[in-house]
Motif scaffolding. Structure first.
Motif, mmCIF file in Angstrom:
data_model
loop_
_atom_site.group_PDB
_atom_site.id
_atom_site.type_symbol
_atom_site.label_atom_id
_atom_site.label_comp_id
_atom_site.label_asym_id
_atom_site.label_seq_id
_atom_site.Cartn_x
_atom_site.Cartn_y
_atom_site.Cartn_z
ATOM 1 N N LYS A 110 3.640 1.444 -5.284
ATOM 2 C CA LYS A 110 2.885 1.577 -4.024
ATOM 3 C C LYS A 110 2.866 0.254 -3.273
ATOM 4 O O LYS A 110 2.998 0.215 -2.047
ATOM 5 N N GLY A 113 5.771 -0.324 -1.377
ATOM 6 C CA GLY A 113 5.994 0.645 -0.303
ATOM 7 C C GLY A 113 7.033 1.695 -0.667
ATOM 8 O O GLY A 113 7.656 2.285 0.223
ATOM 9 N N ILE A 114 7.218 1.936 -1.971
ATOM 10 C CA ILE A 114 8.230 2.915 -2.401
ATOM 11 C C ILE A 114 7.665 4.331 -2.298
ATOM 12 O O ILE A 114 6.514 4.578 -2.708
ATOM 13 N N GLN B 446 -2.864 9.122 0.300
ATOM 14 C CA GLN B 446 -2.351 9.309 -1.063
ATOM 15 C C GLN B 446 -0.832 9.432 -1.104
ATOM 16 O O GLN B 446 -0.180 8.923 -2.008
ATOM 17 N N PHE B 448 1.243 8.076 0.788
ATOM 18 C CA PHE B 448 1.943 6.904 1.326
ATOM 19 C C PHE B 448 1.892 5.735 0.352
ATOM 20 O O PHE B 448 0.986 5.626 -0.453
ATOM 21 N N SER B 449 2.925 4.909 0.473
ATOM 22 C CA SER B 449 2.928 3.687 -0.323
ATOM 23 C C SER B 449 2.778 2.507 0.615
ATOM 24 O O SER B 449 2.972 2.623 1.814
ATOM 25 N N GLY B 450 2.474 1.364 0.059
ATOM 26 C CA GLY B 450 2.321 0.171 0.888
ATOM 27 C C GLY B 450 0.994 -0.498 0.612
ATOM 28 O O GLY B 450 0.154 0.028 -0.121
ATOM 29 N N ILE B 451 0.826 -1.653 1.232
ATOM 30 C CA ILE B 451 -0.350 -2.458 0.926
ATOM 31 C C ILE B 451 -1.634 -1.803 1.444
ATOM 32 O O ILE B 451 -2.637 -1.736 0.730
ATOM 33 N N PHE B 454 -2.864 1.150 -0.565
ATOM 34 C CA PHE B 454 -3.344 0.679 -1.857
ATOM 35 C C PHE B 454 -4.723 0.017 -1.717
ATOM 36 O O PHE B 454 -5.618 0.239 -2.534
ATOM 37 N N TYR B 457 -7.215 2.643 -1.381
ATOM 38 C CA TYR B 457 -7.382 3.326 -2.658
ATOM 39 C C TYR B 457 -8.272 2.505 -3.592
ATOM 40 O O TYR B 457 -9.207 3.016 -4.217
ATOM 41 N N MET B 458 -7.996 1.208 -3.669
ATOM 42 C CA MET B 458 -8.777 0.332 -4.545
ATOM 43 C C MET B 458 -10.247 0.279 -4.099
ATOM 44 O O MET B 458 -11.161 0.271 -4.921
ATOM 45 N N GLN B 461 -11.964 3.284 -5.270
ATOM 46 C CA GLN B 461 -12.230 3.240 -6.702
ATOM 47 C C GLN B 461 -13.424 2.346 -7.015
ATOM 48 O O GLN B 461 -14.156 2.567 -7.962
ATOM 49 N N ARG B 462 -13.612 1.312 -6.191
ATOM 50 C CA ARG B 462 -14.745 0.403 -6.406
ATOM 51 C C ARG B 462 -15.866 0.723 -5.430
ATOM 52 O O ARG B 462 -16.500 -0.177 -4.889
ATOM 53 N N ILE B 740 -1.107 -8.155 -9.888
ATOM 54 C CA ILE B 740 -0.158 -7.941 -8.785
ATOM 55 C C ILE B 740 0.967 -8.978 -8.859
ATOM 56 O O ILE B 740 2.140 -8.653 -8.669
ATOM 57 N N LEU B 753 -3.753 -8.036 1.117
ATOM 58 C CA LEU B 753 -4.685 -7.045 0.564
ATOM 59 C C LEU B 753 -6.125 -7.452 0.830
ATOM 60 O O LEU B 753 -6.960 -6.647 1.247
#
Lengths: 231, 830
Positions: A110, A113-114, B446, B448-451, B454, B457-458, B461-462, B740, B753
């Motif tokens: 993630k 960016g994959i 959800q 998608f990827s990338g900073i 994420f 998402y984090m 979670q917190r 990371i 981030l």
């Protein structure tokens, strides 16, 4: 970068640090070459600088003496070029407690960016035998299972080299056996170079190359061909 | 046993030394010290003022008993007074405007006889910078003594003649001190003293004169006079040396208001302390588990923790005492411009009592840690099972502290309710928005990827820890935004007064004759009378058949005002600048004229309900009214409004002098003519808008200073809240960043981030802050500051942007420590 021709080289490398006006020498004149696709174990008592050597090999730290290179298709590159091609596995697993096993494994994908990160992560977890634990958080998993997740996470983005620091140090004998099987087989299958730091002779003996560190000396102890089961 | 205690003490000392430089401990000391300094300074200053007022009462009453009312005592009453005391004198006061050439000045004129003063010193000088001397009696006939400011304001010199109601009086001395000054309270009105024989010739309307009877009385006589006043003179103001200063309750109210506002400081501190408690709890639980593994008992580890905390408090206390003494000195120096002769008086007991009370709050905040130590076990070390962090308990403790603070300082249910409602609404909104937006963002990203996905998402979670962080930042932003907005709006309101349709001359008191004269003058000069509203003076004596003192003894502005006669307005229809908020307004021609409408804030302040009875003394009548409605001010239709209103038909039944409040719009050429108007009607009370705004400006300057100091405190606490929330999450953040980095990513990824997290945190907090500011403005502007609420959203957003950039800057800057992580920290050995 092509898949077959990466090699890490350390030439006459030495490492020391200062503590209260006194220079502490960890090791000196270390010459070492790590080939992609091969496995290496570094053993030795605590405090001899095994982890420091791991940091130098990964290009995360620079040596106080000597130099480290990455040889790629006969080109010499600085070790920092390796940065995105590395995976780490730790004794304490270091999974993020807030994330499920699936999301821990998907994390490096993630961040890069994959696309289809979750699908790839799920596939990887299946490979390490945790398809039934996808949605469990680290605290709901046993030590062995957590380390399997860590292995899946380290390998999911197909790194060229894996650095493992005491990967079985926190596990019982059975789990340690399972994890080491998995680690070697997955690295072999992914054609990743594996560098292990361990106190365990049993684990070290499974590597193709074994080095020992003691009293500032670095010795090449063993080289062999390896047979592993598929992961 | 003794050895064991000594060992525990030395261990506590050792650990205190070890821990005092930890980042989270330093933040904790800062919070505790800031709050303590605030509370101690507030208590010391308030105590100083109360002591001053007590001294003032003893020395500036000019008599043992003072009875003050707007009528002269009748023969029966005078005979009774003679029976009760052998020595008494009477003075008369009127507020008037004196003119000299083209200068005019509103002045409190006091008329005395040769028997004045009864007690205390009367001091004068024969020139502005002359030597002060004490005299045995007041001015002779044909003389007038002015205070130095009146002399300057009227540009008149000693020896010159002043015309009062066209009668000449020679200015012979500068008036420096009258012994019965207390009755003017902290009024800054200019003063003049003259002989009663002169005064009686001016022909002031009898109802405008205030009579003050200064009486010599011992304790027994004082008690008899109190009883007599209650029965025979219920509408009179009564002061005696054994009683409380008339301003004491006002200053108690001021202290309570500031104390109540401090609830927001405690709220912010609670958030910071709550987060730091989590860090400290983890450390203490680990320490406790290690001690248990070495054979120590839970009790021992608990004692070490308590002693360690007590030592830290002991070290903070002297610093707090010194700093608050300095602040106390500054506050008193500042107030000394209002309270002449107020001097700095440091009371160690008051300071220590406040330190004790604040420490008690900190103990409540600390309880979750100590309770967790009681349940600590070896399991923490063996199986890494972490004991419960008592998260809910620590939140409950924080709420408990807030309620204690609110309860201790609350004397006005409406204001307390507004502050608590505004904070609660903001908290609920921020929490709801945090949860909803992070959940939606997480679900939406959800695939998608990338900073950015994420980071979201984090954060989801917190959620709990992040919500607390967002809450802290949001409340800080809300408070800052509200205080800055209030400051700006107060300032612009002052400026707007110049342009409002209310006119530039305000008549606050004109008799019927005077108003007729003014109307005639206005029509001949083509001057526009913008508003004119009639009223009569009424003194509230009882509510629901209970005397005012017995009915309500909690200090409030309303009560302080009702101790004097108030302006009672009559009207058939609801005034266009009022709206009914409760009850029902009377019909156009009601049979029952004994009904009134009372302003909403007054109702709340005095705890009145629809249907309650209010007894007023109006001139010589005692009349009971029933409250049938409650009204509030509505902006846009003139500024003259009244607290109490009755049907117009009531005037047929009440024989009392009528007055008017009015506003006029004068042109430049009309201003010099005012002198003639005042010459003809010295008691006509008029004030130009310029003078009014000058007074407002002075008030605004004081309010600005108080709000600025308060904003400063908020900024200090806001910074600590942000630092504390970062400190609480620092170990988690470091680990996350190291992991990371172990994926082969760079520190710039971690920084990105971090920046995204702070921007999202800031964004949600901003939403909450704007909402909080909006509803607080909606609730409090009109009722507490008499300001119309027209929020400028663009201004709000741009100010908020500045605050958020500051917050994000502090956040990212302070997170640098967690960016210094490396993979090495995750490795097992060096």
């Amino acid at each position: 970068m092509s898949k077959l021709s990466n090699r890490i080289e350390l030439l006459n490398v030495g490492q020391s640090f200062w503590m209260k006006d006194q220079e502490i020498h960890l090791f000196s004149d270390v010459n070492l070459a790590i080939e992609q696709g091969q496995s290496y174990a570094i053993t030795g008592p605590s405090g001899t600088g095994k982890s420091s050597l791991l940091m130098l090999l990964s290009g995360m730290e620079t040596p106080t003496r000597g130099q480290g290179y990455l040889r790629h298709n006969n080109k010499t590159l600085p070790l920092t070029e390796l940065r995105e091609e590395l995976g780490f596995i730790f004794q304490q697993f270091h999974l993020l407690p807030e994330l499920t096993a699936l999301h821990n494994v998907a994390l490096p994908l993630k961040l890069r960016g994959i696309k289809n990160a979750l699908t790839r992560a799920e596939r990887c977890l299946k490979k390490v035998g945790l398809e039934h634990r996808l949605n469990h958080k680290p605290q709901e998993l046993s030590g062995g299972e957590q380390q399997r997740v860590a292995i899946a996470r380290a390998l999911v983005f197909d790194p060229k080299f894996i650095f493992a620091d005491e990967p079985t140090g926190n596990l019982d004998r059975k789990s340690a056996q399972d994890v080491s099987d998995l680690l070697f087989s997955c690295c072999e299958e992914n054609h990743a170079g594996l560098v292990l730091v361990t106190h365990s002779h049993e684990l070290a003996s499974r590597a193709q190359h074994v080095f020992s560190m003691a009293d500032g000396e670095f010795k090449h102890q063993q080289a062999k061909n390896m047979e592993v089961a598929a992961c | 046993m003794l050895n064991k205690s000594r060992n525990i003490l030395s261990l506590a000392w050792l650990f205190y030394q070890q821990e005092k430089n930890y980042k989270h401990q330093r933040y904790m000391y800062w919070i505790q010290a800031t709050l303590m300094t605030f509370i101690v300074t507030l208590s010391l200053s308030s105590n100083n003022i109360q002591q001053f007022l007590k001294y003032n009462l003893d020395n500036l009453l000019g008599a043992d008993v003072v009875i003050s009312q707007s009528q002269r005592l009748n023969d029966t009453q005078l005979n009774k007074l003679k029976q009760l005391s052998s020595k008494w004198i009477v003075t008369q006061q009127v507020s008037t405007t004196l003119t000299h050439k083209e200068q005019w000045q509103q002045i409190k004129l006091k008329a005395v006889n040769a028997d004045y003063p009864l007690q205390g010193n009367l001091r004068i000088s024969d020139s502005l910078n002359g030597v002060e001397k004490e005299v045995a009696s007041g001015p002779e006939q044909g003389e007038i003594w002015l205070d130095s400011r009146a002399l300057s304001s009227l540009s008149i010199k000693i020896g010159e003649t002043l015309l009062v109601a066209n009668r000449p009086l020679r200015v012979t001395n500068v008036l420096l001190h009258e012994p019965d000054r207390l009755m003017e309270g902290h009024s800054v009105e200019m003063r003049a003293l003259l002989h009663q024989d002169d005064f009686s010739q001016f022909g002031f309307a009898i109802d405008l004169i205030r009579y003050r009877y200064l009486v010599e009385a011992d304790k027994q006589q004082t008690n008899q006079l109190i009883q007599w006043q209650k029965q025979a003179l219920p509408a009179a103001q009564f002061h005696h040396k054994q009683g409380a200063h008339p301003l004491a309750s006002f200053w108690k109210r001021t202290e309570n208001l500031i104390g109540l506002v401090s609830i927001v400081l405690f709220f912010m501190a609670a958030i910071a302390i709550e987060q730091l408690t989590q860090v400290q709890m983890k450390k203490e639980q680990f320490f406790s588990a290690v001690c248990l593994s070495l054979g120590a008992s839970n009790k021992s580890t608990l004692i070490i923790s308590i002693v360690k905390w007590s030592i830290s408090l002991l070290f903070i206390t002297p610093i707090v005492l010194i700093v608050s003494a300095a602040f106390h000195w500054l506050v008193i120096s500042w107030l000394a411009t209002t309270f002449m002769a107020l001097s700095w008086d440091w009371q160690i007991w008051v300071a220590l009592k406040s330190v004790g009370a604040t420490s008690l709050f900190f103990v409540i905040f600390r309880l979750p840690i100590w309770l967790s130590l009681r349940n600590a076990s070896l399991a923490y070390l063996i199986s890494n099972i972490k004991p419960s962090k008592n998260q809910w308990l620590s939140k409950l403790c924080a709420i408990l502290v807030l309620f204690i603070v609110a309860f201790s300082y609350s004397d006005n249910a409406l204001l307390t309710g507004m502050i608590l409602t505004a904070i609660t609404a903001s908290v609920v909104l921020i929490l709801a928005v945090s949860w909803i937006s992070l959940t939606l963002a997480e679900r939406g990203s959800q695939g998608f990827s990338g900073i950015a996905p994420f980071a979201l998402y984090m954060m989801k979670q917190r959620l709990i820890t992040k919500s607390t962080q967002i809450l802290g930042v949001g409340l800080c932003a809300f408070l800052l935004l509200f205080t800055i907005m209030l400051l700006r709006d107060l300032g612009s309101t002052m400026a707007d007064y110049q342009r409002q349709h209310d006119g530039n001359l305000m008549i606050s008191q004109a008799s019927e004759d005077q108003m007729r004269h003014v109307s005639h003058w206005a029509s001949t000069q083509d001057i526009d009378i913008r508003q004119s509203k009639p009223y009569l003076f009424a003194k509230l004596t009882a509510v629901n058949d209970q005397s005012l003192d017995k009915y309500n003894d909690s200090p409030s502005e309303s009560l302080a005002t009702f101790k004097r006669a108030i302006r009672l307005h009559w009207t058939q229809a609801i005034p266009s600048n009022n709206e009914v908020v409760d009850g029902q307004w009377w019909d156009s021609d009601p049979d029952n004229w004994q009904q009134i409408s009372v302003e909403q804030e007054v109702m709340t302040d005095l705890g009145l309900d629809i249907g309650d009875k209010m007894r007023f003394q109006i001139h010589q009548h005692v009349i009971d009214f029933s409250i049938v409605a409650s009204h509030q001010y509505k902006s846009g239709a003139g500024s003259i409004t009244f607290w109490v209103q009755m049907p117009a038909t009531a005037t047929k039944h009440i024989n009392a002098p009528h007055y008017h409040m009015a506003s006029l719009e004068l042109k430049q050429e009309h201003w010099p003519q005012l002198s003639q108007l005042w010459q003809a009607h010295p008691t006509l009370r008029m004030i130009s808008l310029k003078e009014l705004t000058e007074r407002f400006d002075k008030t605004l300057a004081m309010v600005t200073q108080v709000i600025s100091i308060f904003s400063g405190l908020i900024i200090v606490l806001a910074t600590i809240v942000i630092l504390a929330s970062i400190s609480a999450l620092e170990s988690n953040e470091k680990k996350k960043n190291s992991i990371i980095l172990s994926f082969g990513l760079t520190k710039s990824t971690c920084l990105k981030l971090n920046a995204i997290e702070w921007l999202v945190t800031g964004g949600i907090a901003a939403f909450g802050a704007i909402f909080g500011t909006y509803i607080t403005g909606l609730m409090m502007y009109q009722s507490q500051f008499s300001l119309p609420y027209n929020p400028d959203i663009l201004w709000l957003l741009s100010t908020l942007l500045v605050i958020l950039l500051f917050v994000a800057g502090v956040g990212i800057g302070a997170s640098k420590a967690s960016l210094k992580s490396s993979v090495r920290q995750l490795l097992a050995e060096n």
